[in-house]
Scaffold this motif. Structure first.
Motif, PDB file in Angstrom:
ATOM      1  N   HIS A  32       0.838  -1.209   0.000  1.00 29.01           N
ATOM      2  CA  HIS A  32       0.000   0.000   0.000  1.00 29.01           C
ATOM      3  C   HIS A  32       0.870   1.255   0.000  1.00 29.01           C
ATOM      4  N   LEU A  33       1.978   1.225   0.708  1.00 25.38           N
ATOM      5  CA  LEU A  33       2.906   2.363   0.667  1.00 25.38           C
ATOM      6  C   LEU A  33       3.449   2.543  -0.753  1.00 25.38           C
ATOM      7  N   LYS A  34       3.738   1.437  -1.419  1.00 21.64           N
ATOM      8  CA  LYS A  34       4.252   1.504  -2.793  1.00 21.64           C
ATOM      9  C   LYS A  34       3.206   2.033  -3.764  1.00 21.64           C
ATOM     10  N   ASP A  35       1.957   1.656  -3.556  1.00 19.93           N
ATOM     11  CA  ASP A  35       0.882   2.050  -4.478  1.00 19.93           C
ATOM     12  C   ASP A  35       0.383   3.466  -4.240  1.00 19.93           C
ATOM     13  N   VAL A  36       0.223   3.835  -2.971  1.00 18.95           N
ATOM     14  CA  VAL A  36      -0.459   5.084  -2.636  1.00 18.95           C
ATOM     15  C   VAL A  36       0.508   6.146  -2.121  1.00 18.95           C
ATOM     16  N   GLY A  37       1.498   5.728  -1.370  1.00 18.08           N
ATOM     17  CA  GLY A  37       2.481   6.671  -0.848  1.00 18.08           C
ATOM     18  C   GLY A  37       2.247   7.018   0.614  1.00 18.08           C
ATOM     19  N   TYR A  38       3.334   7.200   1.302  1.00 20.06           N
ATOM     20  CA  TYR A  38       3.323   7.505   2.731  1.00 20.06           C
ATOM     21  C   TYR A  38       2.546   8.778   3.019  1.00 20.06           C
ATOM     22  N   TYR A  39       2.844   9.842   2.282  1.00 18.64           N
ATOM     23  CA  TYR A  39       2.237  11.129   2.611  1.00 18.64           C
ATOM     24  C   TYR A  39       0.756  11.196   2.269  1.00 18.64           C
ATOM     25  N   ARG A  40       0.332  10.492   1.263  1.00 14.64           N
ATOM     26  CA  ARG A  40      -1.114  10.447   0.989  1.00 14.64           C
ATOM     27  C   ARG A  40      -1.837   9.716   2.115  1.00 14.64           C
ATOM     28  N   LEU A  41      -1.261   8.614   2.558  1.00 13.50           N
ATOM     29  CA  LEU A  41      -1.880   7.853   3.647  1.00 13.50           C
ATOM     30  C   LEU A  41      -1.792   8.589   4.980  1.00 13.50           C
TER      31      LEU A  41
END
Length: 132
Positions: A32-41
């Motif tokens: 999920h970090l790879k797909d969406v990104g840390y800062y978006r999450l």
């Protein structure tokens, strides 16, 4: 201005979240970090953070992900509804204008009296350039 936060790999981002107390399965979190990104999450786990940047005890990534997914699905539903209203309004305007003034009724400024000042000319220019 110097950016002070270091680059972190996805594994290091997961380690940081673990140190801060987020409960997760690495095999679920990292994709999920790879797909969406840390800062978006991060906007979705923000409500679960305490003043010291740690998470409220027992905060699960699954909860954060469910909130993200709900928001994404809700956004798609809202955009779909907006598109339907937009298309309906455009259809009604085109139908009314064509039935009252013919297929090219929009070319006469008097047929669109609610457009004030330069709004009519902006519309015509936009229509003319949209088909280039």
């Amino acid at each position: 201005m110097e950016y002070e936060k270091p680059f972190l790999t996805f594994d290091e981002q997961a380690d940081l979240l673990a140190r801060r107390g987020l409960v997760f399965d690495r095999d679920v979190l990292i994709p999920h970090l790879k797909d969406v990104g840390y800062y978006r999450l991060s906007g979705y786990w923000y409500p679960f953070k305490q003043e010291d940047d740690t998470f409220i005890p027992d905060t699960k990534f699954e909860t954060v992900w469910n909130n993200y997914t709900f928001d994404r699905q809700f956004r798609l539903i809202v955009l779909d509804a907006i598109e339907r209203v937009e298309i309906f309004m455009r259809t009604q305007l085109a139908y009314h204008l064509a039935s009252s003034h013919g297929a090219f009724g929009y070319r006469e400024k008097a047929n669109l009296p609610s457009l004030q000042g330069g709004e009519y000319h902006k519309l015509i220019n936009r229509l003319a350039t949209s088909y280039d």
